[in-house]
Design an enzyme around this catalytic site. Sequence first.
Site, PDB file in Angstrom:
ATOM      1  N   ASP A   1       0.889  -1.151   0.000  1.00 56.74           N
ATOM      2  CA  ASP A   1       0.000   0.000   0.000  1.00 56.74           C
ATOM      3  C   ASP A   1       0.934   1.210   0.000  1.00 56.74           C
ATOM      4  O   ASP A   1       2.112   1.083   0.358  1.00 56.74           O
ATOM      5  CB  ASP A   1      -0.885  -0.033   1.258  1.00 56.74           C
ATOM      6  N   MET A   2       0.441   2.373  -0.354  1.00 54.43           N
ATOM      7  CA  MET A   2       1.327   3.531  -0.420  1.00 54.43           C
ATOM      8  C   MET A   2       1.139   4.473   0.766  1.00 54.43           C
ATOM      9  O   MET A   2       2.039   4.653   1.581  1.00 54.43           O
ATOM     10  CB  MET A   2       1.110   4.296  -1.736  1.00 54.43           C
ATOM     11  N   ASP A   3      -0.037   5.094   0.860  1.00 56.47           N
ATOM     12  CA  ASP A   3      -0.272   6.125   1.871  1.00 56.47           C
ATOM     13  C   ASP A   3      -0.287   5.520   3.272  1.00 56.47           C
ATOM     14  O   ASP A   3      -1.114   4.669   3.586  1.00 56.47           O
ATOM     15  CB  ASP A   3      -1.602   6.830   1.598  1.00 56.47           C
TER      16      ASP A   3
ATOM     17  N   ASP B   1      -1.499  -0.658   6.076  1.00 52.23           N
ATOM     18  CA  ASP B   1      -1.677   0.054   7.342  1.00 52.23           C
ATOM     19  C   ASP B   1      -3.145   0.296   7.657  1.00 52.23           C
ATOM     20  O   ASP B   1      -3.454   1.045   8.580  1.00 52.23           O
ATOM     21  CB  ASP B   1      -0.953   1.408   7.298  1.00 52.23           C
TER      22      ASP B   1
END
Length: 188
Positions: free
Chosen positions: A11-13, A167
């Site tokens: 995931d990025m953010d 997250d």
Amino acid sequence: MYDAYDGLIFDMDGTILDTEPTHRKAWHLVLAQYGMTFDETAIIGLNGSPTWHIAQVIIASQQSDLDPYRLAEEKTALLKTMLFESVQPLPLIEVVKAYKGRRPMAVGTGSEHSMAVGLLQHLGLLNHFDAIVGADDVKRHKPEPDTFLRCAELMGVPPARCVVFEDADFGIQAARAAGMDAVDVRLL
């Protein structure tokens, strides 16, 4: 540490990039123009969702008749002006660097594809990934498995041989629905 997997999906953010505080600030600024606010805890619970979906939830909570897609566009436009000045990688980026060239890797994000590419390019990390899948690349979003299944497909790795780093609860659910192992980075 993750050598047992043939593909790594991030995931990025909030997972590899510290973008969450800037996302919340952009929401505050855009909503203030309409005399609106939001519950930060509720928004954090929606992490991983597309921006238009978060806008829908905020609008419903305020009993407003704003168009969620237009509100999402306004927030994204403002975010773009702020994020490139403030974005920093999070500690998990060390896993990305350690596996560069050793395993196929992808980013599966609730952000728009162009935003993900722009941020990763800005930080010199784009060349670490074999695939980027954004919210606008799939029809069904997290907690549905589509984002991560598309990442696996683009990497050429069977889903069961992938591990997802996330997250957010929606992302963990999406990884499990895709038949992949998940690492909850909040617990690292």
